[in-house]
Scaffold this motif. Structure first.
Motif, PDB file in Angstrom:
ATOM      1  N   LEU A 112       0.845  -1.190   0.000  1.00 25.78           N
ATOM      2  CA  LEU A 112       0.000   0.000   0.000  1.00 25.78           C
ATOM      3  C   LEU A 112       0.882   1.241   0.000  1.00 25.78           C
ATOM      4  O   LEU A 112       1.890   1.299   0.699  1.00 25.78           O
ATOM      5  N   ASP A 113       0.480   2.218  -0.774  1.00 27.34           N
ATOM      6  CA  ASP A 113       1.212   3.474  -0.808  1.00 27.34           C
ATOM      7  C   ASP A 113       0.279   4.534  -1.365  1.00 27.34           C
ATOM      8  O   ASP A 113      -0.427   4.281  -2.344  1.00 27.34           O
ATOM      9  N   PRO A 114       0.236   5.718  -0.773  1.00 23.26           N
ATOM     10  CA  PRO A 114      -0.655   6.755  -1.284  1.00 23.26           C
ATOM     11  C   PRO A 114      -0.258   7.260  -2.667  1.00 23.26           C
ATOM     12  O   PRO A 114      -1.057   7.885  -3.348  1.00 23.26           O
ATOM     13  N   SER A 115       0.971   6.978  -3.099  1.00 18.06           N
ATOM     14  CA  SER A 115       1.432   7.442  -4.412  1.00 18.06           C
ATOM     15  C   SER A 115       1.515   6.251  -5.369  1.00 18.06           C
ATOM     16  O   SER A 115       2.423   5.421  -5.243  1.00 18.06           O
ATOM     17  N   PRO A 116       0.573   6.112  -6.311  1.00 15.88           N
ATOM     18  CA  PRO A 116       0.528   4.946  -7.197  1.00 15.88           C
ATOM     19  C   PRO A 116       1.815   4.715  -7.971  1.00 15.88           C
ATOM     20  O   PRO A 116       2.184   3.579  -8.248  1.00 15.88           O
ATOM     21  N   GLU A 117       2.527   5.798  -8.318  1.00 16.12           N
ATOM     22  CA  GLU A 117       3.717   5.627  -9.143  1.00 16.12           C
ATOM     23  C   GLU A 117       4.824   4.884  -8.403  1.00 16.12           C
ATOM     24  O   GLU A 117       5.778   4.403  -9.008  1.00 16.12           O
ATOM     25  N   LYS A 118       4.708   4.769  -7.087  1.00 19.99           N
ATOM     26  CA  LYS A 118       5.730   4.083  -6.312  1.00 19.99           C
ATOM     27  C   LYS A 118       5.472   2.585  -6.208  1.00 19.99           C
ATOM     28  O   LYS A 118       6.294   1.846  -5.689  1.00 19.99           O
ATOM     29  N   LEU A 119       4.316   2.141  -6.690  1.00 21.38           N
ATOM     30  CA  LEU A 119       3.917   0.756  -6.494  1.00 21.38           C
ATOM     31  C   LEU A 119       4.256  -0.117  -7.687  1.00 21.38           C
ATOM     32  O   LEU A 119       4.169   0.314  -8.830  1.00 21.38           O
ATOM     33  N   SER A 120       4.623  -1.357  -7.391  1.00 18.45           N
ATOM     34  CA  SER A 120       4.751  -2.372  -8.428  1.00 18.45           C
ATOM     35  C   SER A 120       3.443  -3.138  -8.507  1.00 18.45           C
ATOM     36  O   SER A 120       2.695  -3.190  -7.529  1.00 18.45           O
ATOM     37  N   PRO A 121       3.134  -3.737  -9.650  1.00 15.58           N
ATOM     38  CA  PRO A 121       1.897  -4.515  -9.748  1.00 15.58           C
ATOM     39  C   PRO A 121       1.886  -5.641  -8.718  1.00 15.58           C
ATOM     40  O   PRO A 121       2.941  -6.191  -8.372  1.00 15.58           O
ATOM     41  N   PRO A 122       0.716  -6.005  -8.195  1.00 18.46           N
ATOM     42  CA  PRO A 122       0.654  -7.106  -7.233  1.00 18.46           C
ATOM     43  C   PRO A 122       1.093  -8.420  -7.863  1.00 18.46           C
ATOM     44  O   PRO A 122       1.030  -8.593  -9.081  1.00 18.46           O
ATOM     45  N   VAL A 123       1.536  -9.340  -7.031  1.00 19.43           N
ATOM     46  CA  VAL A 123       2.038 -10.632  -7.483  1.00 19.43           C
ATOM     47  C   VAL A 123       1.035 -11.719  -7.106  1.00 19.43           C
ATOM     48  O   VAL A 123       0.519 -11.741  -5.986  1.00 19.43           O
ATOM     49  N   GLU A 124       0.754 -12.632  -8.033  1.00 21.33           N
ATOM     50  CA  GLU A 124      -0.144 -13.753  -7.733  1.00 21.33           C
ATOM     51  C   GLU A 124       0.613 -14.801  -6.924  1.00 21.33           C
ATOM     52  O   GLU A 124       1.705 -15.229  -7.296  1.00 21.33           O
ATOM     53  N   VAL A 125       0.021 -15.218  -5.804  1.00 21.78           N
ATOM     54  CA  VAL A 125       0.658 -16.183  -4.903  1.00 21.78           C
ATOM     55  C   VAL A 125      -0.330 -17.300  -4.582  1.00 21.78           C
ATOM     56  O   VAL A 125      -1.527 -17.058  -4.409  1.00 21.78           O
ATOM     57  N   LYS A 126       0.165 -18.524  -4.497  1.00 18.58           N
ATOM     58  CA  LYS A 126      -0.678 -19.673  -4.161  1.00 18.58           C
ATOM     59  C   LYS A 126      -1.011 -19.674  -2.669  1.00 18.58           C
ATOM     60  O   LYS A 126      -0.197 -19.283  -1.838  1.00 18.58           O
ATOM     61  N   VAL A 127      -2.219 -20.141  -2.353  1.00 13.63           N
ATOM     62  CA  VAL A 127      -2.656 -20.267  -0.967  1.00 13.63           C
ATOM     63  C   VAL A 127      -2.478 -21.723  -0.527  1.00 13.63           C
ATOM     64  O   VAL A 127      -3.069 -22.632  -1.118  1.00 13.63           O
ATOM     65  N   ILE A 128      -1.661 -21.948   0.484  1.00 13.79           N
ATOM     66  CA  ILE A 128      -1.441 -23.299   0.996  1.00 13.79           C
ATOM     67  C   ILE A 128      -2.598 -23.746   1.879  1.00 13.79           C
ATOM     68  O   ILE A 128      -3.079 -24.876   1.780  1.00 13.79           O
ATOM     69  N   ALA A 129      -3.067 -22.853   2.748  1.00 13.63           N
ATOM     70  CA  ALA A 129      -4.168 -23.200   3.668  1.00 13.63           C
ATOM     71  C   ALA A 129      -5.022 -21.970   3.941  1.00 13.63           C
ATOM     72  O   ALA A 129      -4.518 -20.847   4.030  1.00 13.63           O
ATOM     73  N   ALA A 130      -6.334 -22.203   4.066  1.00 10.11           N
ATOM     74  CA  ALA A 130      -7.292 -21.141   4.390  1.00 10.11           C
ATOM     75  C   ALA A 130      -8.001 -21.527   5.683  1.00 10.11           C
ATOM     76  O   ALA A 130      -8.480 -22.675   5.826  1.00 10.11           O
ATOM     77  N   TYR A 131      -8.090 -20.605   6.636  1.00  9.74           N
ATOM     78  CA  TYR A 131      -8.630 -20.868   7.963  1.00  9.74           C
ATOM     79  C   TYR A 131      -9.944 -20.119   8.172  1.00  9.74           C
ATOM     80  O   TYR A 131     -10.038 -18.922   7.888  1.00  9.74           O
ATOM     81  N   PHE A 132     -10.939 -20.845   8.681  1.00  7.81           N
ATOM     82  CA  PHE A 132     -12.239 -20.249   9.012  1.00  7.81           C
ATOM     83  C   PHE A 132     -12.540 -20.532  10.489  1.00  7.81           C
ATOM     84  O   PHE A 132     -11.991 -21.464  11.080  1.00  7.81           O
ATOM     85  N   ALA A 133     -13.416 -19.737  11.082  1.00  9.29           N
ATOM     86  CA  ALA A 133     -13.828 -19.938  12.474  1.00  9.29           C
ATOM     87  C   ALA A 133     -15.070 -20.814  12.494  1.00  9.29           C
ATOM     88  O   ALA A 133     -16.068 -20.520  11.827  1.00  9.29           O
ATOM     89  N   ALA A 134     -15.038 -21.900  13.272  1.00 10.43           N
ATOM     90  CA  ALA A 134     -16.133 -22.866  13.288  1.00 10.43           C
ATOM     91  C   ALA A 134     -16.612 -23.114  14.709  1.00 10.43           C
ATOM     92  O   ALA A 134     -15.889 -22.894  15.690  1.00 10.43           O
ATOM     93  N   ALA A 135     -17.852 -23.586  14.814  1.00  3.71           N
ATOM     94  CA  ALA A 135     -18.445 -23.922  16.106  1.00  3.71           C
ATOM     95  C   ALA A 135     -18.235 -25.402  16.402  1.00  3.71           C
ATOM     96  O   ALA A 135     -18.025 -26.209  15.500  1.00  3.71           O
ATOM     97  N   SER A 136     -18.321 -25.753  17.668  1.00  2.00           N
ATOM     98  CA  SER A 136     -18.086 -27.139  18.074  1.00  2.00           C
ATOM     99  C   SER A 136     -19.264 -28.045  17.807  1.00  2.00           C
ATOM    100  O   SER A 136     -19.151 -29.266  17.865  1.00  2.00           O
ATOM    101  N   ASN A 137     -20.449 -27.478  17.537  1.00  2.00           N
ATOM    102  CA  ASN A 137     -21.609 -28.330  17.279  1.00  2.00           C
ATOM    103  C   ASN A 137     -22.411 -27.787  16.120  1.00  2.00           C
ATOM    104  O   ASN A 137     -22.072 -26.760  15.549  1.00  2.00           O
TER     105      ASN A 137
END
Length: 239
Positions: free
Chosen positions: A214-239
């Protein structure tokens, strides 16, 4: 008869889908034919290549159950008393009932994941999916009953390379292609960026995200990089 026998052998060759070496045996009581089978390495007999391939990699989905059915920290978790909360609503990372997001009464921001206990005025809140200490907080008004959202967002994401990112409260403009940051990562200055909808592209077995700065000046930024997700975590209930 010999021509007929050869035709039968060729039919077997085609039907089996393998590679065969055919040779004639010396005549004894009459001409005979022997067939030696040579396994086809590309398309072996007995199944397609798909049936023998290794399991296709995919993103692991982890449902974190940090509180048991009695409202106590689950095995492996501890708790510490900490203040009061207000304005509780359905958690964006919930895949179960009675998991909420609450604001600190002292104006210290929101907590995205809190488990409601039986009293409905005492909650156990977690900062990230990986921490094992829960914060015990209280409300002045009993928390209502909440289910999970129609399309929950991961509470946390573990990326290829080991970076861990947690769902942030609110979004910040990146100044690059109107992308927003929904997740803060444990590597300084790194964020997961999205335009709208899910932060992760879930169209394939291995999810991907756009990681950038993140940067308030767009010219300072490089394009975002695509990265693989190894694991995704969600909050769950016990029942």
């Amino acid at each position: 008869m010999i021509k007929w026998a050869w035709a039968a052998v060729l039919a077997v060759v085609v039907a089996a889908g393998g590679i065969f070496a055919v040779r004639a045996l010396p005549e004894k009581s009459g001409p005979s034919i022997a067939v030696e089978t040579v396994q086809n390495e590309r398309y072996p007999i007995g199944g397609s290549t798909a049936s023998r391939s290794t399991t296709e990699p995919k993103t692991t989905v982890v449902n974190v159950v940090a509180v048991d059915a009695a409202g106590n920290p689950a095995e492996g978790y501890t708790s510490v008393a900490e203040g009061r909360v207000t304005g509780c609503e359905r958690s964006p990372a919930s895949v179960g009932v009675d998991i909420v997001s609450c604001a600190s009464s002292g104006g210290g921001g929101r907590t995205n994941v809190c488990w409601v206990t039986a009293s409905r005025t005492v909650l156990l809140c977690g900062n990230t999916p990986w921490e094992k200490t829960l914060r015990v907080v209280r409300t002045d008004v009993a928390v209502g009953k909440f289910g999970s959202p129609e399309s929950p967002q991961p509470w946390g994401l573990e990326l290829d390379g080991g970076t861990k990112c947690v769902l942030a409260v609110g979004s910040s403009s990146s100044g690059e292609n109107n992308l927003l940051s929904d997740y803060v990562c444990d590597k300084p200055g790194q964020y997961l960026l999205t335009g709208s909808g899910h932060v992760a592209d879930r169209s394939k077995p291995v999810w991907t995200v756009q990681r950038g700065r993140l940067d308030p000046s767009p010219e300072k930024l490089s394009p975002p990089v695509e990265v693989k997700v190894i694991a995704a975590y969600f909050a769950a209930a016990s029942n």
